[in-house]
Design an enzyme around this catalytic site. Structure first.
Site, PDB file in Angstrom:
ATOM      1  N   SER A 154      39.161  46.200  36.718  1.00  0.00           N
ATOM      2  CA  SER A 154      39.415  47.628  36.503  1.00  0.00           C
ATOM      3  C   SER A 154      40.762  47.736  35.817  1.00  0.00           C
ATOM      4  CB  SER A 154      39.468  48.320  37.872  1.00  0.00           C
ATOM      5  OG  SER A 154      40.077  49.593  37.780  1.00  0.00           O
ATOM      6  N   TYR A 167      42.105  48.887  47.003  1.00  0.00           N
ATOM      7  CA  TYR A 167      41.374  48.652  45.748  1.00  0.00           C
ATOM      8  C   TYR A 167      42.278  47.959  44.723  1.00  0.00           C
ATOM      9  CZ  TYR A 167      38.323  49.944  41.779  1.00  0.00           C
ATOM     10  OH  TYR A 167      37.504  49.929  40.679  1.00  0.00           O
TER      11      TYR A 167
HETATM   12  P1  NAD Z   1      28.587  52.059  42.325  1.00  0.00           P
HETATM   13  O1  NAD Z   1      29.047  52.663  43.595  1.00  0.00           O
HETATM   14  O2  NAD Z   1      27.769  52.859  41.385  1.00  0.00           O
HETATM   15  O3  NAD Z   1      27.807  50.718  42.620  1.00  0.00           O
HETATM   16  C1  NAD Z   1      28.354  49.752  43.472  1.00  0.00           C
HETATM   17  C2  NAD Z   1      27.193  48.924  44.000  1.00  0.00           C
HETATM   18  O4  NAD Z   1      27.769  47.929  44.847  1.00  0.00           O
HETATM   19  C3  NAD Z   1      26.227  49.752  44.857  1.00  0.00           C
HETATM   20  O5  NAD Z   1      24.893  49.481  44.484  1.00  0.00           O
HETATM   21  C4  NAD Z   1      26.528  49.273  46.274  1.00  0.00           C
HETATM   22  O6  NAD Z   1      25.368  49.304  47.118  1.00  0.00           O
HETATM   23  C5  NAD Z   1      27.002  47.868  46.015  1.00  0.00           C
HETATM   24  N1  NAD Z   1      27.815  47.401  47.136  1.00  0.00           N
HETATM   25  C6  NAD Z   1      28.930  47.991  47.632  1.00  0.00           C
HETATM   26  N2  NAD Z   1      29.325  47.330  48.720  1.00  0.00           N
HETATM   27  C7  NAD Z   1      28.467  46.306  48.901  1.00  0.00           C
HETATM   28  C8  NAD Z   1      28.331  45.286  49.864  1.00  0.00           C
HETATM   29  N3  NAD Z   1      29.172  45.198  50.912  1.00  0.00           N
HETATM   30  N4  NAD Z   1      27.326  44.406  49.744  1.00  0.00           N
HETATM   31  C9  NAD Z   1      26.430  44.508  48.731  1.00  0.00           C
HETATM   32  N5  NAD Z   1      26.494  45.461  47.799  1.00  0.00           N
HETATM   33  C10 NAD Z   1      27.492  46.351  47.889  1.00  0.00           C
HETATM   34  O7  NAD Z   1      29.942  51.509  41.631  1.00  0.00           O
HETATM   35  P2  NAD Z   1      30.324  51.264  40.108  1.00  0.00           P
HETATM   36  O8  NAD Z   1      31.131  52.417  39.675  1.00  0.00           O
HETATM   37  O9  NAD Z   1      29.163  50.830  39.305  1.00  0.00           O
HETATM   38  O10 NAD Z   1      31.345  50.063  40.299  1.00  0.00           O
HETATM   39  C11 NAD Z   1      30.988  48.727  40.099  1.00  0.00           C
HETATM   40  C12 NAD Z   1      32.263  47.914  39.918  1.00  0.00           C
HETATM   41  O11 NAD Z   1      32.987  48.395  38.807  1.00  0.00           O
HETATM   42  C13 NAD Z   1      33.205  47.963  41.113  1.00  0.00           C
HETATM   43  O12 NAD Z   1      33.775  46.695  41.341  1.00  0.00           O
HETATM   44  C14 NAD Z   1      34.257  48.915  40.650  1.00  0.00           C
HETATM   45  O13 NAD Z   1      35.490  48.659  41.250  1.00  0.00           O
HETATM   46  C15 NAD Z   1      34.312  48.600  39.172  1.00  0.00           C
HETATM   47  N6  NAD Z   1      34.883  49.688  38.389  1.00  0.00           N
HETATM   48  C16 NAD Z   1      34.319  50.928  38.420  1.00  0.00           C
HETATM   49  C17 NAD Z   1      34.898  51.924  37.687  1.00  0.00           C
HETATM   50  C18 NAD Z   1      34.339  53.312  37.668  1.00  0.00           C
HETATM   51  O14 NAD Z   1      35.009  54.186  37.150  1.00  0.00           O
HETATM   52  N7  NAD Z   1      33.147  53.538  38.173  1.00  0.00           N
HETATM   53  C19 NAD Z   1      36.053  51.686  36.940  1.00  0.00           C
HETATM   54  C20 NAD Z   1      36.581  50.417  36.924  1.00  0.00           C
HETATM   55  C21 NAD Z   1      35.991  49.425  37.660  1.00  0.00           C
END
Ligand code: NAD
Length: 272
Positions: A154, A167
């Site tokens: 991120s 985080y």
């Molecule tokens: P999201 O919430 O849409 O999806 C996350 C997925 O991870 C979900 O399907 C959830 O069930 C799964 N998950 C969470 N905890 C879990 C666990 N203990 N065991 C198994 N599965 C688990 O999130 P996203 O926005 O797609 O984020 C995905 C990644 O991208 C994360 O690492 C997040 O930090 C990173 N990220 C997101 C953003 C953003 O703006 N959305 C920005 C930068 C980085």
């Protein structure tokens, strides 16, 4: 295990099966990609994009129904695991050629009010589980002399924001793990990189918009414009597929020299 280490005077390693077909789009035919958090958001987009490029995808998530649905859609297999249970993590397939450490969660609170159990959970899911997955899959990649590790970090792997201590800590740790994997994997044709998005249009962000709207006492649209994108030059959220395409590019024939890096997809945030 056979080392495929190359010295400076030797030719670059062969790219491996399928990569020559890159122009045809299915350059990952024959490759297996393990994607965590693949039931939603960025992980689901990665699963879809990698399957379209020909990879067989291991859809790893704790959300059973959604994981099965994604696996069915893309012809992959669902692996329903809670990544905070590290013994279960050790049962995931060990034969992945590509690992995308993506699953993550957020908790917003000042450090002095941050629940310690929540802090520990975030480190377990976002740092320890990726370590366990690499520990399990790298021997297979090393044995074949090719592998790709992609860590969805991120902008918070490079910069901090207040109230996101767990985080920010976890993402900075993931950056360290990624660099160590790059150094260790180099001798075996394995690269390891981070992708560093700004705010992506996913359920995780939709949740934060709602929480921050409450915290700041402003409407959700204002949270996006004035809070989230305050330091971002490009005034829009990034789409999950844009992140997935960057991850795919890291597996292409022309990025084999790119390792130990962090690729900002942050609309200029980290430039400011
Ligand atoms: P999201 O919430 O849409 O999806 C996350 C997925 O991870 C979900 O399907 C959830 O069930 C799964 N998950 C969470 N905890 C879990 C666990 N203990 N065991 C198994 N599965 C688990 O999130 P996203 O926005 O797609 O984020 C995905 C990644 O991208 C994360 O690492 C997040 O930090 C990173 N990220 C997101 C953003 C953003 O703006 N959305 C920005 C930068 C980085």
């Amino acid at each position: 295990m056979e080392s495929t280490q190359k010295t400076g005077s030797r030719p670059a390693p062969a790219f491996g099966p399928g990569v020559a077909d890159e122009a045809g789009g299915r350059f990952l035919e024959g490759r297996k990609a393990l994607v965590t958090g693949a039931a939603s958001g960025i992980g689901r987009a990665c699963a879809q994009v990698f399957a379209t490029a020909g990879a067989t995808v291991y859809v790893v998530d704790r959300a059973a129904e959604a994981a099965k649905r994604v696996a069915e859609e893309i012809g992959g297999s669902a692996h329903v695991v809670d990544l905070s249970d590290l013994d279960s993590v050790d049962t995931l397939p060990a034969d992945a050629d590509i690992v995308i450490n993506n699953a993550g969660l957020q908790h917003i609170a000042p450090i002095h009010e941050f629940p310690p159990a929540r802090f520990a959970l975030i480190q377990r899911v976002m740092v320890e589980a990726p370590f366990r997955i690499l520990r399990r899959t790298l021997p297979h990649m090393y044995a074949q002399g090719w592998g790709r590790v992609i860590n969805i970090s991120s902008v918070h792997g490079l910069r901090a924001s207040a109230y996101k201590s767990a985080y920010v800590t976890a993402k900075h740790a993931l950056e360290g793990l990624s660099k160590a994997a790059a150094l260790e994997g180099a001798a075996y044709g394995v690269t390891s990189n981070c992708v560093n998005p700004g705010y992506v249009r996913t359920p995780l962000v939709e949740e934060q918009i709602a929480t921050q709207a409450l915290a700041h006492g402003i409407p959700p649209a204002e949270v996006v414009d004035k809070v989230m994108l305050e330091r971002t030059a490009l005034k829009r959220l990034i789409e999950p597929e844009e992140v997935a395409q960057a991850a795919l590019w890291l597996c292409s024939a022309h990025t084999g020299y790119l390792t130990g890096a962090s690729l900002p997809l942050d609309g200029g945030w980290s430039a400011s």
